[in-house]
Each structure stands twice: as structure tokens, then as C-alpha cells.
Enzyme design. Sequence first.
Site, short mmCIF file in Angstrom:
data_model
loop_
_atom_site.label_atom_id
_atom_site.label_comp_id
_atom_site.label_asym_id
_atom_site.label_seq_id
_atom_site.Cartn_x
_atom_site.Cartn_y
_atom_site.Cartn_z
N CYS A 1 -1.90 5.04 -5.31
CA CYS A 1 -2.69 4.19 -4.42
C CYS A 1 -2.81 2.86 -5.14
O CYS A 1 -3.10 2.83 -6.35
CB CYS A 1 -4.07 4.79 -4.14
SG CYS A 1 -5.15 3.71 -3.20
N THR B 1 0.86 -1.18 0.00
CA THR B 1 0.00 0.00 0.00
C THR B 1 0.89 1.22 0.00
O THR B 1 1.94 1.23 0.67
CB THR B 1 -0.92 0.03 1.24
OG1 THR B 1 -1.33 1.39 1.49
CG2 THR B 1 -0.21 -0.47 2.47
#
Length: 232
Positions: free
Chosen positions: A199, A85
Site C-alpha cells: 500500500c 496506488t
Amino acid sequence: MVLRVIGILGGMSWQSTQGYYQLINQGVADRLGGLHSAEILIRSVDFAPIAQMQKQEQWGQMADLLCSHAKSLEKAGADCVLIGTNTMHLVADEVAAAISIPLLHIADATAKAIQSANLNKVALLGTVFTMQKDFYKGRIKELFGIDVIVPHAAEQALINKIIYDELCLGRINPGSEETYLKVIRELEAQGAQAVILGCTEIGLLVKQKNCSLPLFDTTQIHATSAIEFALT
């Protein structure tokens, strides 16, 4: 050939973690052929409490949590760790310090890919934490000399809402892609030469075929860095 073991801190969200698993295994298979696949350990967390801690800016608690999980991956035999992430790289320094194996940093891998394309000014889309704080864009500027621009505040809030309310839940809305593409066009007018999909879920929505600027999908880039590590 003996493959090095890749450790992944996943589940943030699981939608992108499954992408890591597929990309890394496919990449190893493509390079080695036959029935080869990657050696992977995954520690997948429940994202709900972490997302709540993000809202409350409890980064110290999250650092402790990820450090603990990274240590468990190392103890289980991982030769490197990936934080699957972008946002949680805000605590990457703490995680790297907690283990004795390499942490493959997503921003470093992305910046190297941008350098290879001979670009020096890019746009960054991601969560509000990634777009607003300096742990990501500042690192790319300081270590690699690449300028990073972001959307204005109202657009950041909309981008962030789509990530958490749609993409992390596996919801792909064509209207949301157009929202992102509109923002990208505005950033292109400000001089952006490419866009970092900062992202790990954005690549599920925004596709290169629909975008005028080159896209740097951080999930794909990070996975490739893990493949190269495993095969070294």
C-alpha cells in the site's frame, strides 16, 4: 536531454501522491544534476467517493473513472501512466487497454526488485483488497515465480483499518507501526524472506531500521521505474 513525460493517476490517497512527486523529481535531479527535475502530469482525484466505491466493490465504475482520467493524461502529453496506488491496480488491465501509451505496473516493478535480490517467498501487507484478491499476489506468482503469503483475516482487517483511518489521513501512530512489525515477525516465522509494503502509504509508517526483514516499499520502487522510463 529530452525527458519523457510521466503521467500519474493520484489522490488515492494524496499522502502517497506527494511522495511520488518528491521521489521522482529527486531521482531525476540526482541522475542529471543541476536544476533538472521531472516532466510530470498529475490527475489527482477526490479519494472519498472512490474509497466508498471500494467498500461497495464497484470495480467497474472505478475502472471507467480511471480509464477516463488516464486518457486525459495521454491527451495532455503523458508518455506513460502510473496508477499511484496498489489497490487500484485491480483495474490496471482496463486502464492499460484504454490508452496507447505504457502503463507502468506497480506489481511488476516490485517483483523485478524482489527477483534482483534473489528472493522467492515474500509477505504482502496492504489493503484487504490487495491482500485477499488475486490481481496482485497472483500476478507476482504467475509472471515472476515468487510465492506471496499474507496475514490471517483478523490481522488483515487491522492492517486495513490503520491504512484508511490513519495513514490516508496523514496520521502516524508509533503504536500502529508496532502492530505492523508484530505481524511481520509472524510472517517471518512462516518463511517470508522480505515484506512488500503493498500500500503506497505504509512506507510512511513502517521503517527499515525497525524491521528485521528487508522491506520493498512499492512507492519508492514504482517511482524508480518511472524515473528509468523518463530517462530512457
